[in-house]
Design an enzyme around this catalytic site. Structure first.
Site, PDB file in Angstrom:
ATOM      1  N   THR B 128      13.180  40.242  80.322  1.00 29.11           N
ATOM      2  CA  THR B 128      13.219  41.716  79.829  1.00 29.11           C
ATOM      3  C   THR B 128      12.543  42.489  80.619  1.00 29.11           C
ATOM      4  O   THR B 128      11.474  42.407  81.269  1.00 29.11           O
ATOM      5  CB  THR B 128      12.763  41.855  78.439  1.00 29.11           C
ATOM      6  OG1 THR B 128      13.641  41.074  77.565  1.00 29.11           O
ATOM      7  CG2 THR B 128      13.142  43.323  77.976  1.00 29.11           C
ATOM      8  N   GLY B 133      17.213  45.629  79.152  1.00 33.37           N
ATOM      9  CA  GLY B 133      16.831  44.719  77.815  1.00 33.37           C
ATOM     10  C   GLY B 133      17.942  43.461  77.998  1.00 33.37           C
ATOM     11  O   GLY B 133      17.326  42.325  78.409  1.00 33.37           O
ATOM     12  N   SER B 134      18.842  43.489  77.132  1.00 40.28           N
ATOM     13  CA  SER B 134      19.620  42.434  76.946  1.00 40.28           C
ATOM     14  C   SER B 134      20.704  42.283  77.997  1.00 40.28           C
ATOM     15  O   SER B 134      21.346  41.076  78.157  1.00 40.28           O
ATOM     16  CB  SER B 134      20.589  42.488  75.712  1.00 40.28           C
ATOM     17  OG  SER B 134      19.723  42.577  74.572  1.00 40.28           O
ATOM     18  N   PHE B 364      14.328  40.719  69.456  1.00 38.04           N
ATOM     19  CA  PHE B 364      13.934  39.811  70.857  1.00 38.04           C
ATOM     20  C   PHE B 364      14.986  38.610  70.804  1.00 38.04           C
ATOM     21  O   PHE B 364      15.664  38.160  69.804  1.00 38.04           O
ATOM     22  CB  PHE B 364      12.533  39.604  70.742  1.00 38.04           C
ATOM     23  CG  PHE B 364      12.048  38.536  69.918  1.00 38.04           C
ATOM     24  CD1 PHE B 364      12.706  37.928  69.082  1.00 38.04           C
ATOM     25  CD2 PHE B 364      10.372  38.399  69.930  1.00 38.04           C
ATOM     26  CE1 PHE B 364      12.005  36.975  68.083  1.00 38.04           C
ATOM     27  CE2 PHE B 364      10.010  37.641  68.886  1.00 38.04           C
ATOM     28  CZ  PHE B 364      10.656  36.868  68.062  1.00 38.04           C
ATOM     29  N   GLU B 365      14.983  38.012  72.104  1.00 36.17           N
ATOM     30  CA  GLU B 365      15.931  37.074  72.612  1.00 36.17           C
ATOM     31  C   GLU B 365      17.259  37.590  72.579  1.00 36.17           C
ATOM     32  O   GLU B 365      18.206  36.751  71.933  1.00 36.17           O
ATOM     33  CB  GLU B 365      15.516  35.615  71.818  1.00 36.17           C
ATOM     34  CG  GLU B 365      14.067  35.267  72.108  1.00 36.17           C
ATOM     35  CD  GLU B 365      13.719  33.788  71.725  1.00 36.17           C
ATOM     36  OE1 GLU B 365      14.567  33.095  71.869  1.00 36.17           O
ATOM     37  OE2 GLU B 365      12.573  33.567  71.656  1.00 36.17           O
ATOM     38  N   GLY B 366      17.578  38.738  72.571  1.00 37.78           N
ATOM     39  CA  GLY B 366      18.954  39.214  72.679  1.00 37.78           C
ATOM     40  C   GLY B 366      18.923  40.002  71.343  1.00 37.78           C
ATOM     41  O   GLY B 366      19.394  39.386  70.158  1.00 37.78           O
TER      42      GLY B 366
END
Lengths: 83, 490
Positions: B128, B133-134, B364-366
């Site tokens: 990130t 971000g994603s 978070f993590e997508g």
């Protein structure tokens, strides 16, 4: 022989893959050679359908795994549209 | 609540889990960790002594060589006691070390894995960025070749374990490297590398004991042997690494939810209202049963995900597990707090902390909204290659009908319609969870499990119906927002 359609398809592919446009060859596989996954392949085909104004469904692209097959798909559907 | 179970190395793993639970009950004080915003070094050292930092690392380098499923069980137990601890260890086992284990050279393994396995060196991972971000394709941190070295410039954000990590796996853009015009690569970075700096600790809503920092690469120079795997093929490696990370994070969600349900069950059994325990009221029973059903499905989906050997199947399952478990943990924690009445709002109960801790798992993590869109895409592709036959369960047929209707209406343009794909993804995660819950119940044939699976299937049916009501027409949203006033073009 490279056609305008070949060049347009390769230009669109280059928008999505981490490979230089000049290095994209017909025999390359979308996944193993160009780093696409199943989803980005569909995004590509969706872009092609929009760019060439083709009525393509998922079932039509199930066997499209190479740059050459992508170009061929576009040519077949353009011919259908013209018929 | 019953814990996650696996078939492999059962005895060894069971013993490890018992030791872990005993250690955590004795040494891990979640409220103190939250208040100090730090995990005591004695806790991290104790977890290292138990071998938890080496669970998934190869035996040849000091690890235990256990499976993803076994690592999920470890993270789930840790999360019952403290989510900051679970995230720190889970990140190390998944995102932090998976890339090195799978794609590293023998020399890279020999250099870093022993210390990583013992916990002397903790791993971190970073994709990130402030402006990406994603969207992994938008990475701006760039590495370029400079003779035998790499020059790296850019900034990273929200890096778990950042403050105390001894090794960072970092995704960077590497235009031209490996012949890839817009390729990404993975780099192994040490805190002492020239031009590299860990930024200040972030102040967070929850998971306060875990470290979250930024990273700065100010024309950093790294030897070329810090490249991990094939240069330019970062996207493909990331798919596998992220799948592991999401699965382990989902297991942590199961642990947080289990803690909350245990609290809710104990409180409603003991708390008397209108002359009876709360748990004797039918309205409370239904809510407790739905919490247990959600948790049952979360665990089943995590185990089904961790059992996937094929990378593509693991990727799809991990998307569903990450979304379903993070949403589920939030739902369960909030409901458990509600069942405590005013007591739930008080920090001493421990539920306020769980609510704060699990909130970020939806981000978070997508971010879940992005992942649901990806899951919708995957489901369309799956149904195109493996159509559902007339003998399939009604839930599968309902989902297939919805997907087919979307495709028939929009054809390939559906792949560029995020809101519709999102709706399909939302339905898909429920169907996958229901499938996993049903399989789990049929495996044990316990009446309680069969009832829980039945409740999950009911909710999955409702989810598919809700999703199928979506329409392509976004005019009402645009009108309601007054986009023109905001200066946004639809």
């Amino acid at each position: 022989m490279t056609t305008d359609i070949d060049a347009r398809v390769i230009h669109l592919i280059a928008q999505l893959v981490p490979v230089k446009e000049k290095d994209i060859k017909p025999e390359q596989r979308l996944r193993d050679d160009l780093g696409m996954d199943s989803v980005s392949s569909m995004e590509l085909l969706s872009m092609l359908a929009e760019d060439f104004e083709l009525d393509v469904g998922i079932e039509d692209v199930a066997d499209v795994h190479t740059v050459a097959a992508t170009i061929e798909l576009v040519k077949v559907f353009l011919a259908k549209k013209a018929a | 609540m019953q814990a996650l179970t696996t078939d492999t190395d059962g005895g060894v793993v069971d013993a490890l889990l018992e030791q872990t639970a005993r250690f955590c009950a004795r040494e891990v004080d979640a409220r103190a960790i939250d208040a100090a915003a730090q995990i005591p070094s004695a806790v991290l050292e104790g977890l290292g002594a138990l071998g938890l930092f080496g669970v998934t690392l190869p035996e040849a380098h000091g690890g235990a060589g256990l499976s993803l499923a076994d690592a999920c069980r470890v993270v789930e137990v840790l999360a019952r006691f403290d989510r900051s601890v679970a995230v720190s260890v889970g990140l190390h086992l998944g995102l932090g070390t998976r890339g090195l284990v799978r794609y590293g050279t023998p020399a890279q393994h020999a250099r870093w894995l022993p210390a990583l396995a013992s916990g002397a060196c903790v791993a971190a991972f970073s994709t990130t960025e402030p402006g990406a971000g994603s969207d992994l394709s938008a990475l701006r941190t760039t590495a370029t070749e400079d003779g035998e070295r790499l020059r790296v410039s850019g900034e990273k954000s929200y890096v778990t374990n950042g403050a105390f990590a001894g090794l960072f796996t970092v995704a960077v853009s590497t235009p031209g490297l490996g012949g890839a015009q817009r390729g990404q690569s993975l780099l192994l970075v040490e805190p002492t590398d020239a031009g590299f700096a860990v930024q200040r600790e972030e102040h967070k809503l929850g998971l306060k004991g875990s470290s979250t920092t930024g990273l700065l690469f100010d024309d950093a120079t790294l030897p070329r042997d810090r490249l991990l795997g094939e240069p330019g093929q970062g996207a493909r490696m990331l798919q596998h690494i992220l799948s592991w990370g999401r699965t382990l994070m989902s297991a942590g969600c199961c642990g947080g939810a289990a803690f909350a349900i245990d609290k809710a069950l104990a409180h409603t059994a003991q708390r008397t209202q209108f002359g009876r325990p709360l748990a004797a009221l039918d309205v409370v029973q239904e809510r407790l049963a739905r919490l247990r059903a959600r948790h049952f499905a979360m665990e089943a989906l995590v185990m089904a995900t961790a059992a996937q050997a094929d990378d593509d199947a693991l990727a799809t399952h991990s998307l569903a597990a990450k979304v379903f478990c993070s949403e589920g943990a939030g739902f369960v924690a909030d409901e458990a707090l509600q069942l405590h009445g005013a007591l739930g709002f008080i920090e001493d109960t421990g539920l306020a902390l769980v609510v704060r801790d699990v909130r970020v798992t939806r981000i978070f993590e997508g971010a879940n909204d992005v992942l649901l869109t990806h899951l919708g895409q995957s489901e369309l592709l799956r149904l195109a290659t493996k159509p559902v036959d007339a003998g399939a369960p009604a839930l599968d047929r309902a989902l297939a009908d919805f997907a087919r209707a979307l495709h028939d209406t929009h054809r390939l343009r559906i792949f560029r319609a995020p809101r519709l794909l999102h709706a399909l993804g939302a339905a898909t995660q429920w169907v996958m969870a229901s499938r996993a819950a049903t399989a789990r119940a049929h495996h044990t044939m316990q009446p309680t499990h069969l009832a829980l699976a039945q409740l999950v299937e009911q909710e999955a049916r409702s989810a598919v119906s809700r999703a199928a009501a979506v329409t392509a027409d976004a005019a009402v949203f645009q009108q309601a927002l007054g986009l023109e006033r905001l200066g946004v073009t639809p």
